[in-house]
Design a protein around this motif. Structure first.
Motif, PDB file in Angstrom:
ATOM      1  N   THR A 209       0.839  -1.199   0.000  1.00 37.80           N
ATOM      2  CA  THR A 209       0.000   0.000   0.000  1.00 37.80           C
ATOM      3  C   THR A 209       0.875   1.251   0.000  1.00 37.80           C
ATOM      4  N   ILE A 210       0.313   2.326  -0.495  1.00 40.50           N
ATOM      5  CA  ILE A 210       1.058   3.571  -0.590  1.00 40.50           C
ATOM      6  C   ILE A 210       1.206   4.204   0.791  1.00 40.50           C
ATOM      7  N   ALA A 211       2.325   4.841   1.014  1.00 45.60           N
ATOM      8  CA  ALA A 211       2.538   5.612   2.241  1.00 45.60           C
ATOM      9  C   ALA A 211       2.288   7.085   1.940  1.00 45.60           C
ATOM     10  N   VAL A 212       1.850   7.820   2.960  1.00 42.89           N
ATOM     11  CA  VAL A 212       1.605   9.253   2.793  1.00 42.89           C
ATOM     12  C   VAL A 212       2.351  10.024   3.874  1.00 42.89           C
ATOM     13  N   ASP A 213       2.522  11.324   3.623  1.00 45.51           N
ATOM     14  CA  ASP A 213       3.142  12.186   4.636  1.00 45.51           C
ATOM     15  C   ASP A 213       2.076  12.649   5.629  1.00 45.51           C
ATOM     16  N   ARG A 229       4.630   0.224   0.876  1.00 46.33           N
ATOM     17  CA  ARG A 229       5.074  -0.598   2.000  1.00 46.33           C
ATOM     18  C   ARG A 229       4.234  -1.876   2.066  1.00 46.33           C
ATOM     19  N   PRO A 230       4.823  -2.969   2.607  1.00 47.52           N
ATOM     20  CA  PRO A 230       4.012  -4.175   2.837  1.00 47.52           C
ATOM     21  C   PRO A 230       2.807  -3.841   3.709  1.00 47.52           C
ATOM     22  N   PHE A 421       1.732   4.813  12.223  1.00 48.61           N
ATOM     23  CA  PHE A 421       2.725   5.866  12.024  1.00 48.61           C
ATOM     24  C   PHE A 421       4.116   5.240  12.035  1.00 48.61           C
ATOM     25  N   LYS A 422       4.881   5.532  10.980  1.00 51.54           N
ATOM     26  CA  LYS A 422       6.213   4.972  10.818  1.00 51.54           C
ATOM     27  C   LYS A 422       7.170   6.104  10.449  1.00 51.54           C
ATOM     28  N   LEU A 432      -0.596   2.314   5.658  1.00 43.69           N
ATOM     29  CA  LEU A 432      -1.914   1.693   5.614  1.00 43.69           C
ATOM     30  C   LEU A 432      -1.751   0.184   5.639  1.00 43.69           C
ATOM     31  N   GLU A 433      -2.384  -0.458   6.621  1.00 47.27           N
ATOM     32  CA  GLU A 433      -2.357  -1.907   6.695  1.00 47.27           C
ATOM     33  C   GLU A 433      -3.714  -2.460   6.295  1.00 47.27           C
ATOM     34  N   LEU A 434      -3.695  -3.490   5.480  1.00 46.30           N
ATOM     35  CA  LEU A 434      -4.927  -4.139   5.074  1.00 46.30           C
ATOM     36  C   LEU A 434      -5.611  -4.763   6.285  1.00 46.30           C
ATOM     37  N   PRO A 435      -6.913  -5.053   6.178  1.00 45.50           N
ATOM     38  CA  PRO A 435      -7.585  -5.724   7.295  1.00 45.50           C
ATOM     39  C   PRO A 435      -6.790  -6.937   7.759  1.00 45.50           C
ATOM     40  N   GLY A 436      -6.507  -7.018   9.057  1.00 43.75           N
ATOM     41  CA  GLY A 436      -5.655  -8.064   9.594  1.00 43.75           C
ATOM     42  C   GLY A 436      -6.153  -9.456   9.245  1.00 43.75           C
ATOM     43  N   LEU A 437      -5.231 -10.398   9.122  1.00 43.69           N
ATOM     44  CA  LEU A 437      -5.592 -11.753   8.698  1.00 43.69           C
ATOM     45  C   LEU A 437      -6.665 -12.339   9.601  1.00 43.69           C
TER      46      LEU A 437
END
Length: 473
Positions: A209-213, A229-230, A421-422, A432-437
């Motif tokens: 997924t794309i990262a944003v500022d 990012r993964p 936040f990274k 952005l993380e996809l819905p957790g497994l």
């Protein structure tokens, strides 16, 4: 999910889930007595399946496991000093490399940290957690991956003597895992009388997924390119969707213990497997009865069963018999997961809750803290009164009552993602993380929670966890 949709989520966030109550042994978590556990184990041993596989998420590097050691590599902190003082208690200790352990001065502590983390020694700071030496035995030393092989032969053996494992790894780590497998495969196959079929699978880069500022604009790297990012463990639903076996056991790579604890681990894993197969056969029986003909009595029975066993309760149902049957069939004809739940003793992990969905029905869900609106009194009260947490110990059934594989992507809640936040190249960003497994990716599954003892949960989140009794012989 398109880039535009991802950026929309950054700007608007994800909707809060409507929590109605925590799942507890009073409602939502089965606390089985000895007789019920024994019956589930027997069911696991005897019920037919279209194959069994152990699914092990193992794609991460061990850098987080050594975060405190990295932090103290130049100026020793308490964690580095303890690592140095008790070095010979770790399975990776090699006297020829490290010398004799001692509390040591600062120079000795920093040397220990360097030898553990960098290519000057073991290089553990950039290797995957699965190939690190976790446990020492009188005649061998085992990696985390090797312990999963030993576990697998104990409770995931197929009728033909095969043990199937699907291990999710990063492509760059494949040679390390292949070497770790070949080091022990022949030994374990002879020792345990099994044949291992191991498949290594990768998290698909297309799920990044794309990262944003901080202004929610695409994060640009120093070279001007957009950063992707993964998307977290939720992306592994794509890998799970490729599994052909019917019965799947899922447990993280670092959640293993020394072999003396294997009897209790295997027993309760079989309890979960047995309950999953019992649930499967009950659901299949209802669906077949519905195929033969629908009656008020049958639908009432299904409504009561869904409420009692799976906490699926409806605000209302259609008056039409046909429409009501359609709603109930949609609730029954879904993938199945049975999740072990551990009494909350302060360990990290998501929790089990009863949640109301968009269609007005309730269901059992595993939620992370980021999904819970702490400003909502009901949600905050449910969180405060929760009794259990999720150790990521689950069993799934992936085929329908006609023997066909479910398309797991049809059962994902894409509105259940996370924003974290990274930092990258010294600058803050939002990821952005996809819905957790085991969160949103499985939200539209038939779900059952079963209490398991804390002895079955032995994760290694930081290297000093290897000093706990479950990792020492």
């Amino acid at each position: 999910m398109t880039i535009e949709e991802q950026i929309r989520h950054f700007k608007q966030g994800f909707p809060w889930l409507e929590i109605t109550a925590p799942a507890t042994p009073d409602r939502g978590i089965e606390a089985l007595d000895a007789e019920a556990c024994k019956a589930a184990v027997e069911y696991s041993d005897n019920a037919p399946t279209r194959g069994r596989v152990k699914f092990v998420p193992a794609s991460g590097a061990a850098s987080r496991m050594f975060k405190d050691i990295f932090a103290g590599m130049d100026t020793p902190n308490d964690q580095v000093r303890r690592l140095t003082a008790e070095l010979d208690r770790f399975a990776f200790y090699d006297k020829a490399l490290f010398g004799t352990p001692s509390a040591g001065d600062d120079e000795g502590c920093t040397r220990t940290a360097r030898l553990v983390l960098t290519d000057e020694g073991l290089g553990y700071g950039h290797k995957p957690k699965g190939v690190l030496k976790f446990h020492r035995y009188p005649d061998e030393v085992r990696t985390a991956f090797a312990e999963h092989l030993v576990e697998g032969q104990e409770y995931m053996r197929n009728a033909d003597g095969s043990v199937n494992l699907t291990v999710t790894i990063s492509p760059e780590h494949k040679p390390l895992f292949e070497a770790a497998l070949e080091e022990v495969r022949d030994i374990y196959e002879k020792r345990y009388g099994v044949r291992y079929n191991v498949t290594f699978t990768y998290q698909d880069p297309s799920t990044d997924t794309i990262a944003v500022d901080m202004d929610n604009e695409p994060f640009l790297c120093d070279d001007g390119s957009r950063l992707f990012r993964p998307a977290g463990h939720g992306a592994l639903i794509y890998n799970l969707n490729e599994v052909v076996e019917e019965l799947v056991s899922i447990k993280n790579i670092d959640n293993v213990a020394v072999e003396r604890l294997l009897p209790v681990t295997a027993f309760y894993k079989k309890v979960l497997m047995g309950r999953a197969l019992q649930l499967r056969d009950t659901v299949f029986a209802y669906l077949r009865r519905m195929d033969e003909g629908v009656s008020e009595a049958l639908l009432d029975e299904i409504v009561q069963w869904l409420d009692k066993v799976l906490c699926v309760n409806f605000d209302s149902l259609p008056e039409s018999l046909v429409e009501r049957a359609g709603v109930l069939r949609s609730k029954l004809d879904r993938p199945i997961r049975v999740c072990g739940m551990v009494r909350n003793l302060g360990e990290p992990g998501g929790g089990p809750f009863i949640v109301k969905g968009k269609d007005g029905s309730t269901s059992l869900q595993i939620l992370e803290g980021a999904q819970i609106n702490k400003e909502d009194p009901v949600a905050a009260g449910a969180l405060a009164s929760a009794t259990h947490f999720n150790p990521v110990d689950l069993v799934c059934c992936l085929r329908d009552y006609k023997g066909n594989k479910f398309d797991l992507m049809e059962h994902v809640d894409n509105e259940a993602g996370f924003i974290s936040f990274k930092s990258y190249q010294g600058r803050e960003l939002k990821a952005l993380e996809l819905p957790g497994l085991w969160n949103g990716s499985m939200s539209d599954w038939n779900t059952l929670f079963v209490e398991v003892p804390v002895e079955t949960f032995n994760p290694v989140k930081v290297v000093l966890d290897l000093l706990r009794p479950a990792h020492q012989n």
